[in-house]
Design an enzyme around this catalytic site. Structure first.
Site, PDB file in Angstrom:
ATOM      1  N   GLY A  11      -3.999  10.935   3.263  1.00  0.00           N
ATOM      2  CA  GLY A  11      -3.955  10.121   2.047  1.00  0.00           C
ATOM      3  C   GLY A  11      -4.948  10.676   1.051  1.00  0.00           C
ATOM      4  O   GLY A  11      -6.136  10.783   1.360  1.00  0.00           O
ATOM      5  N   SER A  12      -4.458  11.057  -0.130  1.00  0.00           N
ATOM      6  CA  SER A  12      -5.328  11.718  -1.117  1.00  0.00           C
ATOM      7  C   SER A  12      -5.482  10.900  -2.390  1.00  0.00           C
ATOM      8  O   SER A  12      -5.606  11.443  -3.485  1.00  0.00           O
ATOM      9  CB  SER A  12      -4.766  13.108  -1.459  1.00  0.00           C
ATOM     10  N   GLY A  13      -5.461   9.590  -2.244  1.00  0.00           N
ATOM     11  CA  GLY A  13      -5.661   8.710  -3.395  1.00  0.00           C
ATOM     12  C   GLY A  13      -7.135   8.583  -3.739  1.00  0.00           C
ATOM     13  O   GLY A  13      -7.923   9.496  -3.468  1.00  0.00           O
ATOM     14  N   ARG A  84      -1.216  -3.434  -2.132  1.00  0.00           N
ATOM     15  CA  ARG A  84      -0.405  -4.635  -2.384  1.00  0.00           C
ATOM     16  C   ARG A  84      -0.206  -4.790  -3.879  1.00  0.00           C
ATOM     17  O   ARG A  84      -1.160  -4.792  -4.651  1.00  0.00           O
ATOM     18  CB  ARG A  84      -1.107  -5.860  -1.802  1.00  0.00           C
ATOM     19  N   ASN A  97       3.693  -0.511   5.332  1.00  0.00           N
ATOM     20  CA  ASN A  97       2.567   0.291   5.826  1.00  0.00           C
ATOM     21  C   ASN A  97       2.634   0.552   7.333  1.00  0.00           C
ATOM     22  O   ASN A  97       2.119   1.564   7.809  1.00  0.00           O
ATOM     23  CB  ASN A  97       1.240  -0.345   5.419  1.00  0.00           C
ATOM     24  N   THR A 121      -6.521   1.999   5.938  1.00  0.00           N
ATOM     25  CA  THR A 121      -5.320   1.379   5.366  1.00  0.00           C
ATOM     26  C   THR A 121      -5.243  -0.117   5.676  1.00  0.00           C
ATOM     27  O   THR A 121      -5.499  -0.537   6.800  1.00  0.00           O
ATOM     28  CB  THR A 121      -4.058   2.071   5.929  1.00  0.00           C
ATOM     29  N   ASN A 122      -4.879  -0.897   4.676  1.00  0.00           N
ATOM     30  CA  ASN A 122      -4.714  -2.349   4.846  1.00  0.00           C
ATOM     31  C   ASN A 122      -3.265  -2.731   5.123  1.00  0.00           C
ATOM     32  O   ASN A 122      -2.370  -1.981   4.754  1.00  0.00           O
ATOM     33  CB  ASN A 122      -5.218  -3.075   3.590  1.00  0.00           C
ATOM     34  N   ARG A 153     -21.509  -5.371   1.140  1.00  0.00           N
ATOM     35  CA  ARG A 153     -21.389  -6.375   0.071  1.00  0.00           C
ATOM     36  C   ARG A 153     -22.375  -7.521   0.307  1.00  0.00           C
ATOM     37  O   ARG A 153     -23.069  -7.953  -0.617  1.00  0.00           O
ATOM     38  CB  ARG A 153     -19.943  -6.895   0.028  1.00  0.00           C
ATOM     39  N   HIS A 177     -10.820  -8.346   8.939  1.00  0.00           N
ATOM     40  CA  HIS A 177     -11.177  -7.832   7.613  1.00  0.00           C
ATOM     41  C   HIS A 177     -10.328  -8.562   6.568  1.00  0.00           C
ATOM     42  O   HIS A 177      -9.340  -8.058   6.067  1.00  0.00           O
ATOM     43  CB  HIS A 177     -10.923  -6.321   7.565  1.00  0.00           C
TER      44      HIS A 177
END
Length: 314
Positions: A11-13, A84, A97, A121-122, A153, A177
């Protein structure tokens, strides 16, 4: 000359590109940047290699659309999948997915069965489960990036509340998560002093900490609402790098990740966020915290949420 570890990014996003940049800057290993879209991984790899010359990094980065290039990888980080979109149900996202993850898993099994795999990945808890089942890799070699990000966070919000350096803050977030994650104030500290003790000293209040816990639970959603056209990628990438480095350098760090539980915390055959020790063999051990009745109830509720998501793919 010592050979660099081989790290493949599926994945190259935004997250994939950020991961490659961080790996290059830290010189953790040579990189294969994979994506199904022609030109994207090749273009990003070239850009990153050129950036590396300025940073003085000799790391090699190869962009590719061919899974064969991941052959013999020491570590693999998976970000491939659709985000999403408005109007898309969670079930739709899981279905799409899951299909992508099955393809990735088949190729990991074929070309890199000895790799340590980190899934981003979600929906995370489902996708990492699919990766384990479809790849046939040992469960100590497949984990999901969850708690490190959620804790980062929580750490930031606690540092702001107590007006201290983030390096003084250590926090703990368990569970799935998602919205039902369980940030644990009792196991979170400022320079070793537990948050409940600091509340007793008058440095904060239960009400303020509860607000911070709610904000942590919605940490990803807050960023999505601000960006409007995407989701977080700097912090997720930095979180995965922390996990990767502990594996490659055998640092034996205790980090909260989505790990495959086999009876720990009373959970069987599910991926849930818990503290684990990561070293050169992968997951060396699961750390079982002593939870109060209230904390256990919240944790169990989070686990039930993960179970329901898993049921949708069976």
């Amino acid at each position: 000359m010592k050979q660099n570890p081989k790290i493949s990014l599926i994945g190259s996003g935004n997250i994939g590109g950020t991961l490659a940049h961080l790996i290059s800057l830290r010189e953790l290993g040579d990189i294969v940047l994979f994506d199904v879209t022609e030109g994207v991984p090749q273009g990003k790899a070239l850009d990153l290699m050129q950036a590396g010359t300025i940073a003085g990094s000799d790391i090699n980065i190869k962009g590719t659309n061919d899974y064969k290039d991941i052959e013999g990888s020491d570590a693999i980080i998976i970000t491939a999948g659709l985000p999403r979109k408005p109007g898309m149900s969670r079930e739709d996202l899981i279905s799409i997915n899951t299909g992508i993850m099955k393809t990735v898993a088949a190729n990991v099994k074929k070309y890199a069965p000895d790799a340590f795999v980190i899934v981003i990945t979600n929906p995370l808890d489902v996708m990492v489960y699919v990766m384990l089942k479809e790849s046939g890799l040992p469960h100590n070699k497949v984990i999901g990036m969850a708690g490190v990000l959620d804790s980062s966070r929580f750490n930031l919000f606690l540092a702001e509340e107590f007006k201290v350096s983030v390096s003084n803050v250590n926090s703990m977030v368990l569970g799935g998560h998602g919205d039902a994650m369980v940030p644990l104030a009792r196991y979170s500290t400022i320079s070793g002093v537990p948050i409940p003790d600091l509340i007793k000293m008058g440095l904060s209040s239960n009400e303020n900490i509860e607000k911070i816990i709610d904000r942590t639970r919605n940490g990803g959603g807050e960023i999505v609402a601000l960006l409007k056209t995407g989701s977080a990628y700097y912090a997720p990438a930095a979180s995965a790098i922390e996990m990767l480095e502990s594996y490659l350098k055998d640092k034996r760090q205790i980090l909260t990740c989505a790990a495959h539980l086999q009876g720990e915390y009373g959970v069987h055959d599910l991926y849930v966020g818990v503290p684990i020790m990561i070293g050169k063999e992968g997951v060396l051990r699961v750390i079982e915290l002593q939870l109060t009745t209230e904390e256990k109830a919240l944790f169990d509720k989070s686990v039930e949420g993960v179970k329901k998501l898993i049921e949708t793919i069976k």
